[in-house]
Design a protein around this motif. Structure first.
Motif, PDB file in Angstrom:
ATOM      1  N   UNK A   1       0.820  -1.225  -0.175  1.00  0.00           N
ATOM      2  CA  UNK A   1      -0.008  -0.034   0.006  1.00  0.00           C
ATOM      3  C   UNK A   1       0.943   1.234   0.071  1.00  0.00           C
ATOM      4  N   UNK A   2       1.922   1.157   0.675  1.00  0.00           N
ATOM      5  CA  UNK A   2       2.927   2.372   0.835  1.00  0.00           C
ATOM      6  C   UNK A   2       3.446   2.703  -0.728  1.00  0.00           C
ATOM      7  N   UNK A   3       3.767   1.466  -1.394  1.00  0.00           N
ATOM      8  CA  UNK A   3       3.941   1.871  -2.752  1.00  0.00           C
ATOM      9  C   UNK A   3       2.929   2.567  -3.861  1.00  0.00           C
ATOM     10  N   UNK A   4       1.662   1.992  -3.360  1.00  0.00           N
ATOM     11  CA  UNK A   4       0.629   2.569  -4.268  1.00  0.00           C
ATOM     12  C   UNK A   4       0.500   4.074  -3.912  1.00  0.00           C
ATOM     13  N   UNK A   5       0.833   4.434  -2.589  1.00  0.00           N
ATOM     14  CA  UNK A   5       0.382   5.814  -1.957  1.00  0.00           C
ATOM     15  C   UNK A   5       1.443   6.824  -2.745  1.00  0.00           C
ATOM     16  N   UNK A   6       2.643   6.286  -2.623  1.00  0.00           N
ATOM     17  CA  UNK A   6       3.879   7.168  -3.057  1.00  0.00           C
ATOM     18  C   UNK A   6       3.740   7.304  -4.527  1.00  0.00           C
ATOM     19  N   UNK A   7       3.349   6.404  -5.386  1.00  0.00           N
ATOM     20  CA  UNK A   7       3.388   6.487  -6.898  1.00  0.00           C
ATOM     21  C   UNK A   7       2.072   7.188  -7.451  1.00  0.00           C
TER      22      UNK A   7
ATOM     23  N   UNK B   1       1.622  17.916   0.329  1.00  0.00           N
ATOM     24  CA  UNK B   1       1.601  18.211   1.918  1.00  0.00           C
ATOM     25  C   UNK B   1       1.234  16.600   2.392  1.00  0.00           C
ATOM     26  N   UNK B   2       0.336  16.099   1.849  1.00  0.00           N
ATOM     27  CA  UNK B   2      -0.028  14.433   2.394  1.00  0.00           C
ATOM     28  C   UNK B   2       1.070  13.713   2.440  1.00  0.00           C
ATOM     29  N   UNK B   3       1.982  13.617   1.378  1.00  0.00           N
ATOM     30  CA  UNK B   3       3.250  12.905   1.279  1.00  0.00           C
ATOM     31  C   UNK B   3       4.057  13.322   2.349  1.00  0.00           C
ATOM     32  N   UNK B   4       4.241  14.658   2.678  1.00  0.00           N
ATOM     33  CA  UNK B   4       5.282  15.050   3.857  1.00  0.00           C
ATOM     34  C   UNK B   4       4.576  14.564   5.106  1.00  0.00           C
ATOM     35  N   UNK B   5       3.424  14.729   5.336  1.00  0.00           N
ATOM     36  CA  UNK B   5       2.811  14.086   6.532  1.00  0.00           C
ATOM     37  C   UNK B   5       2.852  12.659   6.807  1.00  0.00           C
ATOM     38  N   UNK B   6       2.902  11.727   5.779  1.00  0.00           N
ATOM     39  CA  UNK B   6       3.473  10.411   5.721  1.00  0.00           C
ATOM     40  C   UNK B   6       4.652  10.244   6.032  1.00  0.00           C
TER      41      UNK B   6
END
Length: 388
Positions: free
Chosen positions: A226-232, A248-253
């Motif tokens: 799921x991390x690969x999905x989110x980042x991509x 901003x969402x990727x920074x929060x993650x």
């Protein structure tokens, strides 16, 4: 103070110094790596190879990483941690400088393959050495501190590399990546020179035969998927005028992940770290489920942060449990297996989601991804029950 007391203090101080050297080497290695991650595809595409070349640059690098991870236990057994980490830094640094010579695709792919191999050595050798240097009663906290050290470059160097490439140029970024990686060789010189345990050369995938290692590996692979999905795909899933929200969402993650990894390690020492396995997977699942509304900026940022917290905690808990359940002679094998779950899960998630998102759309695709994590709660609960 007697000579025996002085000798005891010296033996106790040595692992602390070596741990500091390891953190410095890992921080430098990952900074040099992440500086170039978003820059090389742009450099390749604008250099005449287009989207195909950009995709190949990342694909070749990650394939080389996974293949090298399978071989690292044998490398550590033959060369030791000092030489192994030095080799990883050289493979990360020298090709970075060569990239400035030309954007020709063969040169870029060769450099990416070498950098991927260097990354594979560093990320496997690091956790294995932490497990050897630190007593079991403090291992979770030490792995958490190590997680913060390797997490900071992802937060800082990824956006910095893009900014530098736009304002100073590609050549400066490639040179900076080389300087950071090669400059860290001085820290690698402070690592122990002894070879890894002889049993580390055994097949990495053989660890999956043991349920105590197989369950954390499978659970962690589900989270990294799921991390690969989110980042991509998160930047692609939001409306075109909301890309800043995705950033901003990727920074929060990225910020929540190392903090949770550190907290999980500190909490787990002196307690049963397995108690955090189900909460970690549940947090990741709830965060993943919140991504089904990419048009809601507040929900998106909050969900990414919750997922990052679950992801970070899962990193520490699964790795700590795997080290607890095996002997020192297999620490290299365990670290390699865990990293295979990390990189393989992210790769499979990105490719699989790309095939699914077209027919069903991004919201439904994110919902299916979250369902994978809710299903992963079953083996997480089973693992908890079997270790009570």
């Amino acid at each position: 103070m007697t000579d025996l007391d002085v000798e005891a203090d010296r033996r106790e101080a040595a692992p602390k110094r070596q741990m500091i050297f390891l953190l410095a080497a890992s921080l430098g290695a990952l900074t040099g790596f992440y500086l170039l991650v978003p820059v090389v595809p742009l450099y390749t595409a604008t250099g005449g190879s287009g989207d195909t070349g950009a995709g190949l640059s990342t694909g070749v690098m990650m394939a080389a990483t996974v293949l090298m991870e399978l071989a690292v236990p044998a490398v550590l057994s033959r060369c030791g941690y000092r030489m192994g980490m030095a080799l990883g830094l050289l493979l990360l640094g020298v090709p970075s400088a060569l990239l400035a010579v030309s954007p020709a695709l063969p040169l870029v792919l060769a450099a990416c393959a070498a950098r991927g191999a260097g990354l594979g050595i560093v990320v496997v050798a690091g956790p294995a050495l932490v497990a050897e240097l630190v007593p079991g009663r403090r291992r979770g906290h030490a792995l958490g501190v190590y997680g913060v050290a390797v997490g900071i470059p992802a937060v800082v160097a990824l956006p910095l590399g893009l900014w530098l490439s736009a304002h100073v140029g590609y050549g400066f970024v490639f040179t900076a990546g080389a300087v950071v990686s090669l400059g860290t060789l001085a820290a690698a010189a402070g690592l122990p020179s002894a070879r890894g345990p002889a049993e580390q050369h055994r097949g990495v995938l053989g660890g999956l035969r043991t349920g105590g290692l197989r369950r954390p590996t499978v659970i962690f692979a589900a989270v990294t998927l799921v991390a690969g999905i989110l980042l991509t795909f998160l930047p692609l899933a939001v409306p075109a005028d909301a890309r800043s929200t995705a950033a901003l969402a990727l920074l929060a993650q990225a910020a929540a992940m190392p903090l949770a990894r550190w907290f999980a390690g500190r909490y787990g020492d002196g307690r049963d770290p397995g108690r955090l396995l189900v909460p970690a997977v549940l947090a990741a699942a709830l965060g993943g489920a919140g991504l089904v509304r990419p048009d809601n900026p507040w929900l998106l940022v909050a969900s990414a942060a919750v997922f990052g917290a679950g992801f970070g905690a899962a990193q520490n808990v699964t790795l700590t449990l795997m080290f607890q359940r095996t002997s020192r002679s297999r620490f290299g094998q365990v670290s390699a297996l865990w990293n295979l779950a990390y990189d393989g899960g992210m790769g499979v998630g990105a490719v699989g989601f790309g095939l699914v998102a077209g027919p069903v759309g991004y919201p439904a695709g994110f919902l299916l991804a979250a369902a994978v994590l809710f299903i992963a709660l079953v083996p997480a609960w089973t693992d908890r029950r079997r270790t009570q």
